[in-house]
Design a protein around this motif. Structure first.
Motif, PDB file in Angstrom:
ATOM      1  N   GLU A 267     -51.707 -26.905  49.473  1.00 29.23           N
ATOM      2  CA  GLU A 267     -51.984 -26.946  50.907  1.00 29.23           C
ATOM      3  C   GLU A 267     -50.890 -26.283  51.729  1.00 29.23           C
ATOM      4  O   GLU A 267     -51.031 -26.151  52.948  1.00 29.23           O
ATOM      5  CB  GLU A 267     -52.140 -28.407  51.362  1.00 29.23           C
ATOM      6  CG  GLU A 267     -53.323 -29.114  50.722  1.00 29.23           C
ATOM      7  CD  GLU A 267     -53.376 -30.596  51.076  1.00 29.23           C
ATOM      8  OE1 GLU A 267     -54.436 -31.212  50.866  1.00 29.23           O
ATOM      9  OE2 GLU A 267     -52.360 -31.134  51.567  1.00 29.23           O
ATOM     10  N   LEU A 268     -49.811 -25.878  51.087  1.00 26.54           N
ATOM     11  CA  LEU A 268     -48.740 -25.204  51.811  1.00 26.54           C
ATOM     12  C   LEU A 268     -49.221 -23.852  52.334  1.00 26.54           C
ATOM     13  O   LEU A 268     -50.039 -23.183  51.683  1.00 26.54           O
ATOM     14  CB  LEU A 268     -47.538 -24.976  50.893  1.00 26.54           C
ATOM     15  CG  LEU A 268     -46.629 -26.168  50.592  1.00 26.54           C
ATOM     16  CD1 LEU A 268     -45.634 -25.787  49.500  1.00 26.54           C
ATOM     17  CD2 LEU A 268     -45.890 -26.619  51.839  1.00 26.54           C
ATOM     18  N   PRO A 269     -48.713 -23.415  53.473  1.00 31.15           N
ATOM     19  CA  PRO A 269     -49.019 -22.055  53.924  1.00 31.15           C
ATOM     20  C   PRO A 269     -48.548 -21.031  52.886  1.00 31.15           C
ATOM     21  O   PRO A 269     -47.590 -21.271  52.157  1.00 31.15           O
ATOM     22  CB  PRO A 269     -48.235 -21.934  55.236  1.00 31.15           C
ATOM     23  CG  PRO A 269     -47.959 -23.332  55.667  1.00 31.15           C
ATOM     24  CD  PRO A 269     -47.874 -24.147  54.419  1.00 31.15           C
ATOM     25  N   GLU A 270     -49.210 -19.916  52.830  1.00 39.63           N
ATOM     26  CA  GLU A 270     -48.899 -18.910  51.819  1.00 39.63           C
ATOM     27  C   GLU A 270     -47.430 -18.504  51.855  1.00 39.63           C
ATOM     28  O   GLU A 270     -46.786 -18.358  50.812  1.00 39.63           O
ATOM     29  CB  GLU A 270     -49.791 -17.678  52.035  1.00 39.63           C
ATOM     30  CG  GLU A 270     -49.719 -16.662  50.903  1.00 39.63           C
ATOM     31  CD  GLU A 270     -50.286 -17.206  49.602  1.00 39.63           C
ATOM     32  OE1 GLU A 270     -49.755 -16.823  48.543  1.00 39.63           O
ATOM     33  OE2 GLU A 270     -51.235 -18.002  49.662  1.00 39.63           O
ATOM     34  N   GLU A 271     -46.874 -18.361  53.074  1.00 40.19           N
ATOM     35  CA  GLU A 271     -45.481 -17.928  53.180  1.00 40.19           C
ATOM     36  C   GLU A 271     -44.495 -19.017  52.780  1.00 40.19           C
ATOM     37  O   GLU A 271     -43.318 -18.738  52.533  1.00 40.19           O
ATOM     38  CB  GLU A 271     -45.175 -17.467  54.612  1.00 40.19           C
ATOM     39  CG  GLU A 271     -45.264 -18.550  55.677  1.00 40.19           C
ATOM     40  CD  GLU A 271     -46.688 -18.786  56.178  1.00 40.19           C
ATOM     41  OE1 GLU A 271     -46.848 -19.557  57.138  1.00 40.19           O
ATOM     42  OE2 GLU A 271     -47.611 -18.173  55.592  1.00 40.19           O
ATOM     43  N   ALA A 272     -44.960 -20.272  52.716  1.00 39.93           N
ATOM     44  CA  ALA A 272     -44.064 -21.383  52.364  1.00 39.93           C
ATOM     45  C   ALA A 272     -44.192 -21.806  50.910  1.00 39.93           C
ATOM     46  O   ALA A 272     -43.430 -22.640  50.453  1.00 39.93           O
ATOM     47  CB  ALA A 272     -44.342 -22.584  53.278  1.00 39.93           C
ATOM     48  N   ARG A 273     -45.139 -21.244  50.175  1.00 39.97           N
ATOM     49  CA  ARG A 273     -45.327 -21.634  48.783  1.00 39.97           C
ATOM     50  C   ARG A 273     -44.203 -21.072  47.917  1.00 39.97           C
ATOM     51  O   ARG A 273     -43.623 -20.032  48.216  1.00 39.97           O
ATOM     52  CB  ARG A 273     -46.675 -21.137  48.265  1.00 39.97           C
ATOM     53  CG  ARG A 273     -47.858 -21.835  48.912  1.00 39.97           C
ATOM     54  CD  ARG A 273     -49.174 -21.391  48.303  1.00 39.97           C
ATOM     55  NE  ARG A 273     -50.294 -21.966  49.022  1.00 39.97           N
ATOM     56  CZ  ARG A 273     -51.569 -21.737  48.729  1.00 39.97           C
ATOM     57  NH1 ARG A 273     -51.876 -20.947  47.706  1.00 39.97           N
ATOM     58  NH2 ARG A 273     -52.526 -22.294  49.443  1.00 39.97           N
ATOM     59  N   PHE A 274     -43.909 -21.775  46.862  1.00 36.86           N
ATOM     60  CA  PHE A 274     -42.841 -21.342  45.960  1.00 36.86           C
ATOM     61  C   PHE A 274     -43.314 -21.479  44.519  1.00 36.86           C
ATOM     62  O   PHE A 274     -44.293 -22.155  44.222  1.00 36.86           O
ATOM     63  CB  PHE A 274     -41.568 -22.171  46.182  1.00 36.86           C
ATOM     64  CG  PHE A 274     -41.782 -23.649  46.088  1.00 36.86           C
ATOM     65  CD1 PHE A 274     -41.661 -24.313  44.877  1.00 36.86           C
ATOM     66  CD2 PHE A 274     -42.103 -24.394  47.221  1.00 36.86           C
ATOM     67  CE1 PHE A 274     -41.862 -25.672  44.784  1.00 36.86           C
ATOM     68  CE2 PHE A 274     -42.307 -25.760  47.141  1.00 36.86           C
ATOM     69  CZ  PHE A 274     -42.185 -26.403  45.919  1.00 36.86           C
ATOM     70  N   ARG A 275     -42.605 -20.808  43.638  1.00 41.10           N
ATOM     71  CA  ARG A 275     -42.903 -20.841  42.218  1.00 41.10           C
ATOM     72  C   ARG A 275     -41.727 -21.481  41.487  1.00 41.10           C
ATOM     73  O   ARG A 275     -40.625 -21.543  42.016  1.00 41.10           O
ATOM     74  CB  ARG A 275     -43.145 -19.418  41.692  1.00 41.10           C
ATOM     75  CG  ARG A 275     -44.367 -18.760  42.308  1.00 41.10           C
ATOM     76  CD  ARG A 275     -44.376 -17.259  42.054  1.00 41.10           C
ATOM     77  NE  ARG A 275     -44.424 -16.927  40.637  1.00 41.10           N
ATOM     78  CZ  ARG A 275     -45.535 -16.836  39.916  1.00 41.10           C
ATOM     79  NH1 ARG A 275     -46.707 -17.066  40.497  1.00 41.10           N
ATOM     80  NH2 ARG A 275     -45.497 -16.510  38.646  1.00 41.10           N
ATOM     81  N   GLN A 276     -41.970 -21.945  40.302  1.00 39.97           N
ATOM     82  CA  GLN A 276     -40.900 -22.548  39.515  1.00 39.97           C
ATOM     83  C   GLN A 276     -40.364 -21.539  38.503  1.00 39.97           C
ATOM     84  O   GLN A 276     -41.055 -20.590  38.115  1.00 39.97           O
ATOM     85  CB  GLN A 276     -41.402 -23.788  38.787  1.00 39.97           C
ATOM     86  CG  GLN A 276     -42.442 -23.515  37.716  1.00 39.97           C
ATOM     87  CD  GLN A 276     -42.848 -24.779  36.981  1.00 39.97           C
ATOM     88  OE1 GLN A 276     -42.236 -25.821  37.128  1.00 39.97           O
ATOM     89  NE2 GLN A 276     -43.900 -24.683  36.172  1.00 39.97           N
TER      90      GLN A 276
END
Length: 380
Positions: A267-276
């Motif tokens: 549900e995070l905005p695309e610009e706020a998403r992160f990867r591990q």
């Protein structure tokens, strides 16, 4: 209890110790431990438990203790709110056997303690030479106090493992810089909530400072119009500023209340998403490092028997690893001799020679050959 890892839990986002224990570690333990150690205790003994988990103050939670008790799992941790010191007359010298087998004397005392949710637990305290009291809580109602104290303080062996492994095995070093998507349905802090919470804290700080300044304002001069009027205007301006900040604070708090604190990562905005970070290579390399640590621990335990200062065993091994050596293969005899160079200390040489003898007794074959490994010191 000797600080050697049993399992590894990887979390892309840290949800906190309690959730990790409850939803990750306990299920893994129930899957990995032998069935004999997890046998259900007698039904007519509600205070018996299957096994004990030991953790730091971060896991302190009376409700969590209750949930674990329902699963017949005992908890052992530090008391987060120990209260007043106990009378030193309650403490008695107690012999405690550590995980290493060493016997030490601790001044221990015990009481029953009722927590905020009504749960009764055992509280043990250790009195130090400086009169400091370390408080321990446990829902293990059957064991003696001495083994519980030993188990709690053995947790430091885990701290020492991580400190040593980071320093000498580069446990925290990145293996590669690849990333991968987070597939688990995890929750993270809502960025909108975090921003509103930061604004609430900022406005609260400003309001607190203005209120303090308003309370400190006094008229020190004589009561004359030339003095009173500027003072009144200044105080009125500050009062208006306080009212504005209070309105802003109320509005921000209302917005924060209506904003969910946690949201699912998708549900995070695309610009706020992160990867591990990719974990497959890291887990493989870390496994090799932990095996190497276990091997070093086994050798250190062997060396301690021959050292006048057992705490120097690992330092001696680290020096041994960097010692130059000659490799002498003998295909006819089927051996690969590793001839170590002498150290600058004759006493250390004697200890290393004994270690070589013990390792040679294992008759280890060098990988991918049929050559038996033979360790020797110099021309010995």
């Amino acid at each position: 209890m000797d600080g050697q890892p049993f399992l590894v839990i990887n979390q892309a986002v840290d949800p906190g110790l309690i959730q990790t224990i409850e939803h990750k570690i306990v299920p893994q333990l129930e899957h990995s431990l032998p069935a004999a150690r997890l046998a259900d205790p007698p039904a007519d003994d509600p205070l018996a438990h299957r096994f004990t988990i030991v953790f730091d103050r971060e896991g302190y939670s009376p409700d969590f203790f209750n949930r674990m008790k329902a699963l017949r799992i005992a908890c052992l941790t530090y008391h987060k709110f120990p209260g007043d010191p106990w009378s030193e007359e309650e403490f008695a010298a107690t012999r405690v056997r550590l995980a290493s087998g060493e016997l030490v004397t601790m001044d221990l005392a015990e009481r029953g303690t009722r927590l905020s949710n009504g749960l009764w637990v055992r509280e043990l305290r250790k009195l130090t030479e400086r009169a400091h009291q370390t408080a321990i809580l446990s829902t293990d109602y059957r064991s003696d106090g001495a083994p519980l104290a030993a188990a709690m303080f053995a947790r430091w062996s885990q701290e020492n493992f991580f400190k040593y492994a980071r320093q000498h095995f580069s446990l925290d070093r990145l293996v590669d810089y690849r990333t991968e998507a987070i597939s688990d349905p995890i929750e993270v802090v809502n960025p909108d909530y975090r921003q509103l919470d930061g604004e609430v804290r900022s406005v609260t700080g400003k309001l607190t400072r203005r209120l303090a300044r308003f309370g400190e304002m006094t008229l020190d001069d004589t009561i004359e119009p030339t003095h009173v009027e500027p003072f009144v205007r200044k105080k009125a301006a500050l009062q208006e500023e306080i009212e504005t900040l209070q309105q802003d604070l109320d509005q921000l708090k209302a917005q924060r209340k209506d904003t969910p604190k946690h949201i699912r990562i998708e549900e995070l905005p695309e610009e706020a998403r992160f990867r591990q970070l990719a974990t497959r290579s890291k887990q493989l390399i870390d496994t090799v490092k932990m095996i190497a640590y276990r091997a070093e621990t086994a050798m250190a335990n062997s060396l301690r028997e021959h050292l006048t200062r057992p705490d120097e065993a690992r330092a001696l091994l680290r020096a041994l690893y960097t010692t130059e050596a000659d490799l002498i293969p003998d295909l006819e005899a089927g051996t690969l001799t590793v001839r170590l160079h002498h150290s600058a200390n004759a006493a250390n040489d004697r200890v290393i020679a004994k270690l070589c003898e013990e390792l040679n007794e294992t008759e280890t074959v060098f990988p991918r050959t049929n050559l038996r490994l033979v360790l020797k010191l110099g021309s010995a």
